[in-house]
Design an enzyme around this catalytic site. Structure first.
Site, PDB file in Angstrom:
ATOM      1  N   TYR A  53      48.743  13.741  35.120  1.00 26.75           N
ATOM      2  CA  TYR A  53      47.431  13.122  35.019  1.00 26.75           C
ATOM      3  C   TYR A  53      46.858  12.915  36.420  1.00 26.75           C
ATOM      4  CZ  TYR A  53      48.316  12.009  30.066  1.00 26.75           C
ATOM      5  OH  TYR A  53      48.575  12.077  28.720  1.00 26.75           O
ATOM      6  N   PRO A 206      43.265   8.738  19.074  1.00 30.25           N
ATOM      7  CA  PRO A 206      43.017   8.178  17.738  1.00 30.25           C
ATOM      8  C   PRO A 206      41.529   8.044  17.402  1.00 30.25           C
ATOM      9  CG  PRO A 206      43.651   6.438  19.254  1.00 30.25           C
ATOM     10  CD  PRO A 206      43.880   7.734  19.983  1.00 30.25           C
ATOM     11  N   LEU A 207      40.678   8.135  18.414  1.00 28.64           N
ATOM     12  CA  LEU A 207      39.227   8.091  18.192  1.00 28.64           C
ATOM     13  C   LEU A 207      38.621   9.489  18.188  1.00 28.64           C
ATOM     14  CD1 LEU A 207      38.298   5.005  20.396  1.00 28.64           C
ATOM     15  CD2 LEU A 207      38.497   5.117  17.906  1.00 28.64           C
ATOM     16  N   GLY A 210      36.798  10.563  21.221  1.00 29.43           N
ATOM     17  CA  GLY A 210      35.545   9.841  21.397  1.00 29.43           C
ATOM     18  C   GLY A 210      34.513  10.112  20.332  1.00 29.43           C
ATOM     19  N   LEU A 212      34.656   9.826  17.087  1.00 29.21           N
ATOM     20  CA  LEU A 212      34.598   8.854  15.998  1.00 29.21           C
ATOM     21  C   LEU A 212      33.881   7.557  16.372  1.00 29.21           C
ATOM     22  CD1 LEU A 212      38.180   9.438  14.575  1.00 29.21           C
ATOM     23  CD2 LEU A 212      36.029   9.853  13.363  1.00 29.21           C
ATOM     24  N   GLY A 214      30.921   7.626  17.441  1.00 38.66           N
ATOM     25  CA  GLY A 214      29.526   7.913  17.113  1.00 38.66           C
ATOM     26  C   GLY A 214      28.645   8.167  18.312  1.00 38.66           C
ATOM     27  N   LYS A 215      29.206   8.096  19.515  1.00 43.01           N
ATOM     28  CA  LYS A 215      28.374   8.252  20.715  1.00 43.01           C
ATOM     29  C   LYS A 215      27.782   9.651  20.845  1.00 43.01           C
ATOM     30  CE  LYS A 215      31.745   7.394  23.626  1.00 43.01           C
ATOM     31  NZ  LYS A 215      32.465   7.178  24.908  1.00 43.01           N
TER      32      LYS A 215
END
Length: 321
Positions: A53, A206-207, A210, A212, A214-215
């Protein structure tokens, strides 16, 4: 925050984990410190990083915060090795030399004498699996590593590794894989294999990278990962018509529960069978605080069933690595 057993191991981890892939890219050391304090204060314990990373800068930032911003013993440090770091003879792969070299580098950057959970970042077909597992055993026997796991393995790779690991003294404790409402292919082979071998599942993205939240429903915010030249493809992977239908269902559920879409999406994956922890990759401490609010959300069975239905997939391919 609830603490869960990591598979059948003796290690207990917080059911939300703090991911650090953005540290050193969109998140500087000051923001990282704010995130770590907020996470610890919320009862979080598991912090996940990797030696690749930001070319090790993520580990370096975390190492500078342990023992200064938060006590070392408050945090379960998880990192990974085996992905490409550099072009030298020990710069990539899961050979004994590459892994043990990577381990020493991670310990230096993290400024710790041991790593709590050390994970193979990916499958390496060029190295005999027994050699790889012997290296994991050496790391544990040396006291430099407490528990070991794997990341981004397919079902057969996971089953093969977990089975052979039982012939050494160091059995696997965990599997890290992408898992969300928009990425459920892990359920076909990976989740059953992890359950069979007693491994705790760590769900990354898990999103839905990003999506999920809604952005990205109508545009791409200028300060988002979707607008970043190095991360746009990562986000665009889930910007599909199917994902749009799922996002709408998440928003409907959030309105009914009086909470955020982020909290709904996190609560769904957090409480899936076999999941020990969902890894949050927030860019800012504000985003992290919003994510941590999901700890108070329990999805009613009717909403759970509706989300299961709208996100169901028959795709039997492996989850993307």
């Amino acid at each position: 925050m609830e603490q869960r057993q990591l598979g059948r191991s003796g290690l207990r981890v917080s059911r939300l984990a703090l991911g650090t892939m953005n540290w050193g890219l969109g998140t500087d050391a000051n923001d990282a410190a704010d995130q770590l304090v907020a996470f610890r204060d919320a009862g979080g314990t598991l912090v996940d990083t990797a030696d690749v990373y930001q070319n090790g800068h993520s580990e370096h930032i975390l190492g500078g915060l342990l023992g200064t911003v938060v006590p070392r013993d408050d945090i379960i440090v998880a990192t990974k090795a085996g992905a490409h770091r550099h072009d030298g003879p020990f710069g990539t792969g899961a050979s004994r030399g590459a892994l043990l070299n990577a381990l020493d580098g991670s310990l230096r950057r993290l400024r710790v004498d041991h790593i709590d959970l050390w994970q193979l970042h990916t499958w390496d077909p060029s190295v005999p699996l027994q050699e790889t597992l012997d290296a994991l055993d050496t790391a544990v026997n040396s006291g430099k590593v407490r528990y070991v796991g794997v990341s981004n393995h397919t079902g057969w790779q996971l089953a093969t590794t977990a089975t052979l690991s039982r012939t050494t003294r160091t059995a696997l404790s965990s599997l890290q894989t992408e898992y969300s409402l928009v990425e459920r292919t892990a359920e076909h082979e990976i989740v059953p294999a992890a359950d069979h071998h007693g491994l705790g599942l760590l769900a990354w993205a898990p999103l839905g990278r990003g999506v999920l939240t809604g952005k990205y429903r109508t545009t791409t915010p200028a300060d988002s990962r979707g607008a970043h030249p190095h991360l746009a493809d990562y986000v665009d992977h889930h910007r599909t018509e199917r994902a749009s239908r799922i996002v709408q269902a998440v928003f409907t559920a959030a309105e009914g529960l009086g909470t955020s879409p982020m909290a709904v999406a996190l609560a769904w994956v957090r409480d899936r069978p076999g999941v020990a922890s969902a890894v949050l990759g927030a860019r800012t401490s504000t985003q992290l605080t919003t994510s941590l609010a999901s700890e108070d959300i329990v999805l009613p069975p009717t909403i759970q069933a509706a989300l299961d239905d709208v996100s169901a997939t028959t795709d039997t391919g492996p989850a993307p690595g």
